[in-house]
Design an enzyme around this catalytic site. Sequence first.
Site, PDB file in Angstrom:
ATOM      1  N   ASP A   1       0.830  -1.208   0.000  1.00 25.61           N
ATOM      2  CA  ASP A   1       0.000   0.000   0.000  1.00 25.61           C
ATOM      3  C   ASP A   1       0.863   1.255   0.000  1.00 25.61           C
ATOM      4  OD1 ASP A   1      -1.954   1.875   0.233  1.00 25.61           O
ATOM      5  OD2 ASP A   1      -2.775   1.171   2.130  1.00 25.61           O
TER       6      ASP A   1
ATOM      7  N   ASP B   1      -1.900   5.424  -5.598  1.00 31.70           N
ATOM      8  CA  ASP B   1      -2.145   4.605  -4.410  1.00 31.70           C
ATOM      9  C   ASP B   1      -2.366   3.145  -4.803  1.00 31.70           C
ATOM     10  OD1 ASP B   1      -2.876   3.546  -1.982  1.00 31.70           O
ATOM     11  OD2 ASP B   1      -4.725   4.681  -1.779  1.00 31.70           O
TER      12      ASP B   1
END
Length: 439
Positions: free
Chosen positions: A77, A292
Amino acid sequence: MPPLLVCLLLVLLLAVPRPSVAARPGAKPLLFSLRARQVPAGALPRPPSKLRFHHNVSLTVSLAVGTPPQNVTMVLDTGSELSWLLCAPGHQGSAAAAGAARDALFRPRASATCATVPCGSAQCHSRDLPVPSSCDGASRQCRVSLSYADGSTSDGALAIDVFAVGDAPPLRSAFGCMSTAYDSSPDAVATAGLLGMNRGALSFVSQARTRRFSYCISDRDDAGVLLLGHSDLLFLPLNYTPMYQPTLPLPYFDRVAYSVQLLGISVGGKTLPIPASVLAPDHTGAGHTMVDSGTQFTFLLGDAYSALKAEFLKQTRPLLPALNDPSFAFQEAFDTCFRVPAGRPPPSARLPAVTLLFKGAEMVVSGDRLLYKVPGERRGGDGVWCLTFGNADMVPITAYVIGHHHQMNVWVEYDLERGRVGLAPVKCDVASERLGLML
């Protein structure tokens, strides 16, 4: 942050008083095992660390933590800082997570090198944590709590243990030993943690002192690759766009995210009439654009989304019947949807490409990446497929977020040394072969 993120779990790597393994002169490249093999000699001029990951609704990588080492699977992440692991019951409390398999949990009691982090530790008071830490009055342990835009949450205590990184001496690192985790997604994947890769002081990137990393997300489950460290990949013509950073702190600007400047959006070659002010951060910092890997799809702020929706519906009218159901929105944010006869794929090759334009680079979303079949949703004999761009205002999110679904078959490089993000279209399985990885 992650809309379909499964059992969110996090690992904090503490700073250690030695240079990073990747930075040491003559150091061997770090190898993280996920069906990867050693790069053949001479295949790369400076082979960096590499790690294969799985693409499903999340991107996962494998690491070894503790003494003796325990293999854990963690979500990759770039939109998160604090890495964490879901810990088995009996140490930090009763662990529970939607869909978490028993053998996916980290067992701190089984590790001879695991210890808790006291409230007075510097790591307990990082200014980069999205929610300030707290102190357990009875045990004097540092407690952390995390929450995400999709409703996922995690709570637990900070602990310290060793992380095995190739042949280098183990990194003694802090991590969130989470006692509870709730994932709002119905598509939970049995992972044991989340690996925070943003620019915050407690992220994996910062603690490992990695100044450059890159990855390629494949449209196949096991053909992705992650490289940690510097590498000049001559077969990849990367185009770079600078990271955006305001001169002053702003309340809604995530200063540790990988933010870039979105300059425009086109559909089928037609530039959308979106004012530049709509695509740029406002005086509060809201409206910045983040790359992201922890978010599945891409989110646009309301005005930009409305322009995209109108033009995409217009150009696809001869190809696809619109759903025309104002009460339906997939994941509460995706309402540009269509009816496709059950058992048939949509005409992906004929759909207009959506191009995100940046300074010096662009990202083209086309073909199969444009539409997503909504699981279990039917209208008579038709399935429901939705455009993979969502309305951030409906979530709500105060930023543009480019998710990993639109990063598939794109080499994405994060160059912290020069403050830029590199993009290059490439088939990930081909790139993996060029890097010497066994598929």
